[in-house]
Scaffold this motif. Structure first.
Motif, PDB file in Angstrom:
ATOM      1  N   LEU A  21     107.236  -2.629 -47.695  1.00 29.42           N
ATOM      2  CA  LEU A  21     107.740  -1.229 -48.324  1.00 29.42           C
ATOM      3  C   LEU A  21     109.111  -1.271 -48.432  1.00 29.42           C
ATOM      4  O   LEU A  21     109.850  -1.755 -47.493  1.00 29.42           O
ATOM      5  N   ILE A  22     109.640  -0.638 -49.438  1.00 28.52           N
ATOM      6  CA  ILE A  22     110.927  -0.818 -49.853  1.00 28.52           C
ATOM      7  C   ILE A  22     111.686   0.250 -49.116  1.00 28.52           C
ATOM      8  O   ILE A  22     111.217   1.310 -49.306  1.00 28.52           O
ATOM      9  N   PRO A  23     112.672   0.082 -48.278  1.00 28.60           N
ATOM     10  CA  PRO A  23     113.524   0.973 -47.571  1.00 28.60           C
ATOM     11  C   PRO A  23     113.885   2.109 -48.246  1.00 28.60           C
ATOM     12  O   PRO A  23     114.002   3.277 -47.639  1.00 28.60           O
ATOM     13  N   THR A  24     114.378   1.990 -49.533  1.00 24.64           N
ATOM     14  CA  THR A  24     115.086   2.984 -50.377  1.00 24.64           C
ATOM     15  C   THR A  24     113.878   3.728 -51.178  1.00 24.64           C
ATOM     16  O   THR A  24     114.138   4.400 -51.993  1.00 24.64           O
ATOM     17  N   GLY A  25     112.626   3.113 -51.315  1.00 23.40           N
ATOM     18  CA  GLY A  25     111.650   3.542 -52.311  1.00 23.40           C
ATOM     19  C   GLY A  25     110.846   5.046 -51.967  1.00 23.40           C
ATOM     20  O   GLY A  25     111.050   5.529 -50.792  1.00 23.40           O
ATOM     21  N   PRO A  26     110.108   5.499 -52.870  1.00 20.29           N
ATOM     22  CA  PRO A  26     109.419   6.687 -52.578  1.00 20.29           C
ATOM     23  C   PRO A  26     108.568   6.613 -51.356  1.00 20.29           C
ATOM     24  O   PRO A  26     108.070   7.632 -50.699  1.00 20.29           O
ATOM     25  N   ALA A  27     108.132   5.530 -50.951  1.00 24.46           N
ATOM     26  CA  ALA A  27     106.795   5.232 -49.908  1.00 24.46           C
ATOM     27  C   ALA A  27     107.802   5.082 -48.500  1.00 24.46           C
ATOM     28  O   ALA A  27     106.969   5.225 -47.526  1.00 24.46           O
ATOM     29  N   ALA A  28     108.934   5.018 -48.757  1.00 19.72           N
ATOM     30  CA  ALA A  28     109.739   4.823 -47.305  1.00 19.72           C
ATOM     31  C   ALA A  28     109.707   5.785 -46.167  1.00 19.72           C
ATOM     32  O   ALA A  28     109.332   5.489 -45.033  1.00 19.72           O
ATOM     33  N   ALA A  29     109.619   7.208 -46.723  1.00 15.41           N
ATOM     34  CA  ALA A  29     109.274   8.431 -45.992  1.00 15.41           C
ATOM     35  C   ALA A  29     107.933   8.126 -45.066  1.00 15.41           C
ATOM     36  O   ALA A  29     107.871   8.306 -43.779  1.00 15.41           O
ATOM     37  N   ALA A  30     106.973   7.865 -45.939  1.00 19.68           N
ATOM     38  CA  ALA A  30     105.610   7.581 -45.273  1.00 19.68           C
ATOM     39  C   ALA A  30     105.360   6.464 -44.381  1.00 19.68           C
ATOM     40  O   ALA A  30     104.714   6.676 -43.222  1.00 19.68           O
ATOM     41  N   ALA A  31     106.232   5.522 -44.478  1.00 23.23           N
ATOM     42  CA  ALA A  31     106.289   4.442 -43.708  1.00 23.23           C
ATOM     43  C   ALA A  31     107.014   4.696 -42.517  1.00 23.23           C
ATOM     44  O   ALA A  31     106.847   4.468 -41.411  1.00 23.23           O
ATOM     45  N   GLN A  32     108.028   5.386 -42.618  1.00 24.97           N
ATOM     46  CA  GLN A  32     108.803   5.817 -41.262  1.00 24.97           C
ATOM     47  C   GLN A  32     108.090   6.684 -40.321  1.00 24.97           C
ATOM     48  O   GLN A  32     108.138   6.689 -39.021  1.00 24.97           O
ATOM     49  N   ASN A  33     107.436   7.733 -40.879  1.00 26.58           N
ATOM     50  CA  ASN A  33     106.447   8.686 -39.918  1.00 26.58           C
ATOM     51  C   ASN A  33     105.053   8.030 -39.744  1.00 26.58           C
ATOM     52  O   ASN A  33     104.446   8.652 -39.178  1.00 26.58           O
ATOM     53  N   LYS A  34     104.927   6.705 -39.948  1.00 26.72           N
ATOM     54  CA  LYS A  34     103.652   5.919 -39.613  1.00 26.72           C
ATOM     55  C   LYS A  34     102.207   6.591 -40.420  1.00 26.72           C
ATOM     56  O   LYS A  34     101.519   6.216 -40.167  1.00 26.72           O
ATOM     57  N   THR A  35     102.623   7.266 -41.693  1.00 29.16           N
ATOM     58  CA  THR A  35     101.591   7.741 -42.260  1.00 29.16           C
ATOM     59  C   THR A  35     101.012   6.364 -43.246  1.00 29.16           C
ATOM     60  O   THR A  35      99.964   6.343 -43.393  1.00 29.16           O
ATOM     61  N   LEU A  36     102.019   5.611 -43.739  1.00 27.19           N
ATOM     62  CA  LEU A  36     101.541   4.470 -44.471  1.00 27.19           C
ATOM     63  C   LEU A  36     102.064   3.330 -43.566  1.00 27.19           C
ATOM     64  O   LEU A  36     103.269   3.360 -43.048  1.00 27.19           O
ATOM     65  N   ARG A  37     101.466   2.212 -43.598  1.00 28.96           N
ATOM     66  CA  ARG A  37     101.538   0.931 -42.711  1.00 28.96           C
ATOM     67  C   ARG A  37     101.405  -0.236 -43.424  1.00 28.96           C
ATOM     68  O   ARG A  37     100.399  -0.343 -44.298  1.00 28.96           O
ATOM     69  N   ILE A  38     102.004  -1.301 -42.915  1.00 29.38           N
ATOM     70  CA  ILE A  38     101.801  -2.709 -43.363  1.00 29.38           C
ATOM     71  C   ILE A  38     100.315  -2.941 -43.176  1.00 29.38           C
ATOM     72  O   ILE A  38     100.037  -2.533 -42.033  1.00 29.38           O
ATOM     73  N   GLY A  39      99.649  -3.182 -44.188  1.00 29.21           N
ATOM     74  CA  GLY A  39      98.290  -3.793 -43.693  1.00 29.21           C
ATOM     75  C   GLY A  39      97.259  -2.874 -44.215  1.00 29.21           C
ATOM     76  O   GLY A  39      95.878  -3.161 -44.382  1.00 29.21           O
TER      77      GLY A  39
END
Length: 117
Positions: free
Chosen positions: A22-40
């Motif tokens: 997940l690109i830290p500055t990309g649109p998916a970053a917020a979903a990754a930060q709150n664990k809504t979206l995860r690697i895998g």
């Protein structure tokens, strides 16, 4: 497409399309930060279309689009958890200069033979 924007996710290059980065500055970053979206996590549906029989090129064509337009992606957790098994996220596409890349690469550890003659 002359000018395409993405959502800031790198996927595996064949089905099932697994989130690899997940690109830290990309649109998916917020979903990754709150664990809504995860690697895998596994991409299952793009705008009501199943990815099961699609190629990476077809998936990429459906995710990429003009900057500041939305795309709906439904993901399934890669491992069973007590959390919901699926999550649908709407992302606003961003220009690649602002983290809006969408890439497809082989899964780690996957090797492929030479292309057929």
């Amino acid at each position: 497409m002359a000018h395409c924007a993405g959502v800031g996710i790198t996927f595996s290059d064949e089905a099932p399309f697994c989130v690899l980065d997940l690109i830290p500055t990309g649109p998916a970053a917020a979903a990754a930060q709150n664990k809504t979206l995860r690697i895998g996590d596994i991409l299952e549906i793009i705008n009501d279309t199943s990815t099961a029989s699609l190629t990476a090129l077809q998936v990429q064509g459906m995710i990429l689009g003009p900057p500041n337009t939305s795309v709906d992606l439904l993901f399934r957790r890669h491992v069973p958890t007590t959390e919901p098994g699926q999550v649908c996220l709407r992302f606003m596409r961003k220009d690649p200069a602002h983290g809006g890349t969408t890439a497809f690469v082989p899964r780690p550890g996957v090797t492929r033979g030479p292309p057929p003659p």
